[in-house]
Design a protein around this motif. Structure first.
Motif, PDB file in Angstrom:
ATOM      1  N   ALA A 173      46.127  36.053  -8.715  1.00 43.50           N
ATOM      2  CA  ALA A 173      45.151  35.121  -9.287  1.00 43.50           C
ATOM      3  C   ALA A 173      44.976  33.897  -8.398  1.00 43.50           C
ATOM      4  CB  ALA A 173      45.595  34.706 -10.688  1.00 43.50           C
ATOM      5  N   HIS A 174      46.093  33.386  -7.853  1.00 41.83           N
ATOM      6  CA  HIS A 174      46.014  32.245  -6.939  1.00 41.83           C
ATOM      7  C   HIS A 174      45.199  32.598  -5.694  1.00 41.83           C
ATOM      8  CE1 HIS A 174      48.338  28.921  -8.564  1.00 41.83           C
ATOM      9  NE2 HIS A 174      49.283  29.761  -8.969  1.00 41.83           N
ATOM     10  N   VAL A 175      45.445  33.770  -5.148  1.00 39.48           N
ATOM     11  CA  VAL A 175      44.721  34.184  -3.944  1.00 39.48           C
ATOM     12  C   VAL A 175      43.232  34.315  -4.235  1.00 39.48           C
ATOM     13  CG1 VAL A 175      44.391  36.085  -2.303  1.00 39.48           C
ATOM     14  CG2 VAL A 175      46.701  35.277  -2.837  1.00 39.48           C
ATOM     15  N   ASP A 176      42.898  34.908  -5.355  1.00 45.04           N
ATOM     16  CA  ASP A 176      41.486  35.053  -5.719  1.00 45.04           C
ATOM     17  C   ASP A 176      40.810  33.699  -5.914  1.00 45.04           C
ATOM     18  OD1 ASP A 176      41.594  37.796  -5.602  1.00 45.04           O
ATOM     19  OD2 ASP A 176      41.943  38.055  -7.757  1.00 45.04           O
ATOM     20  N   ARG A 177      41.554  32.727  -6.426  1.00 48.18           N
ATOM     21  CA  ARG A 177      40.979  31.404  -6.677  1.00 48.18           C
ATOM     22  C   ARG A 177      40.891  30.576  -5.395  1.00 48.18           C
ATOM     23  NH1 ARG A 177      43.005  26.276  -7.699  1.00 48.18           N
ATOM     24  NH2 ARG A 177      45.162  27.021  -7.716  1.00 48.18           N
ATOM     25  N   LEU A 178      41.959  30.598  -4.605  1.00 43.55           N
ATOM     26  CA  LEU A 178      42.037  29.718  -3.438  1.00 43.55           C
ATOM     27  C   LEU A 178      41.410  30.316  -2.184  1.00 43.55           C
ATOM     28  CD1 LEU A 178      45.716  28.584  -4.020  1.00 43.55           C
ATOM     29  CD2 LEU A 178      43.677  27.197  -4.392  1.00 43.55           C
ATOM     30  N   LYS A 179      41.367  31.654  -2.121  1.00 45.40           N
ATOM     31  CA  LYS A 179      40.774  32.355  -0.985  1.00 45.40           C
ATOM     32  C   LYS A 179      41.258  31.803   0.368  1.00 45.40           C
ATOM     33  CE  LYS A 179      36.555  33.691  -3.448  1.00 45.40           C
ATOM     34  NZ  LYS A 179      37.114  33.393  -4.784  1.00 45.40           N
TER      35      LYS A 179
END
Length: 265
Positions: A173-179
């Motif tokens: 989820a963090h990766v998807d949000r922060l890209k």
């Protein structure tokens, strides 16, 4: 026997945390040293290898993999688990490829020395960093905590520490949000684990760097890099930093960088 081994491991971990707490001043010293370099020094591989990187301090674990000529620098400073003759050309490459990087993520930051070095290297080489993410299953170390405190005081950068495994839904989820657009992968060294980490960030990152790509101690990550060079060839250019020391019996470590071809070189 198992309980005794676990207790010994806990004591070792506690001792290491205390040791890095005692060395926390090293973080500020490293920040100042990196900021003090001029542009020519940032791409001077010989200077970086022979003078600058050893002075930052090198790892003191698994010393049979470490060149004995660097012994005066073991167990000091940032405790970088890198060969200077690999890290130096990588940093020089990074100095020429930092422009446009706005977020940096390190999967498997451990004690934090490499995370501090690369983040500061980016900041001082033209990157416009907004977010930095350190990921590791262990609690934030004194190096990480000290560095995050300094970032919050001195820089307009959001520091994020995630204490978790990269396979967790929270990390996804963090990766998807922060890209994150630049990711250093040095976590799970199994073939499956390292590949999962690559796939986790591939759709967002324009620079992906893998560690231990030329190591007899890490056959899975070495094999993965060999495969990725072929599989990712249509989309990424690859760069390898794998020099070895003649004083070492074997091949270890190795840094492999991939830069998305659509990005300006």
């Amino acid at each position: 026997m198992l309980n005794a081994q676990l207790a010994q491991a806990d004591r070792y971990q506690a001792d290491r945390y205390q040791r890095f707490a005692d060395l926390a001043v090293t973080v500020g010293d490293a920040i100042n040293a990196i900021a003090g370099l001029n542009p020519a020094q940032r791409t001077d591989v010989d200077f970086l290898e022979r003078e600058f990187i050893p002075a930052l301090g090198l790892n003191d674990e698994l010393l049979h993999e470490q060149p004995p000529e660097l012994a005066p620098n073991f167990g000091k400073g940032l405790h970088l688990w890198q060969y200077p003759n690999q890290l130096a050309p990588y940093l020089a490459w990074l100095a020429r490829n930092s422009s446009g990087v706005s977020s940096y993520m390190e999967i498997g930051c451990r004690w934090g020395g490499m995370f501090v070095l690369v983040t500061e290297w980016l900041r001082n080489s033209g990157a416009d960093l907004k977010t930095v993410i350190a990921l590791d299953p262990i609690a934030p170390t004194p190096f990480i905590s000290t560095y995050f405190d300094l970032l919050q005081q001195q820089a307009a950068i959001e520091p994020i520490y995630i204490q978790d495994f990269s396979t967790s839904p929270l990390v996804g989820a963090h990766v998807d949000r922060l890209k994150p657009d630049f990711v250093f992968i040095d976590g799970d060294h199994s073939l499956r684990g390292a590949l999962q980490d690559h796939l986790l960030v591939r759709s967002h990152a324009r620079i992906i760097v893998h560690h231990d790509i030329h190591s007899q101690a890490c056959p899975d990550t070495t094999l993965l890099w060999k495969a990725l060079k072929q599989f990712e060839a249509p989309s990424f250019d690859t760069f390898e930093f794998t020099s070895q020391y003649l004083s070492i019996n074997g091949s270890f470590l190795g840094i492999g960088a991939m830069k998305r071809r659509s990005a300006q070189m």
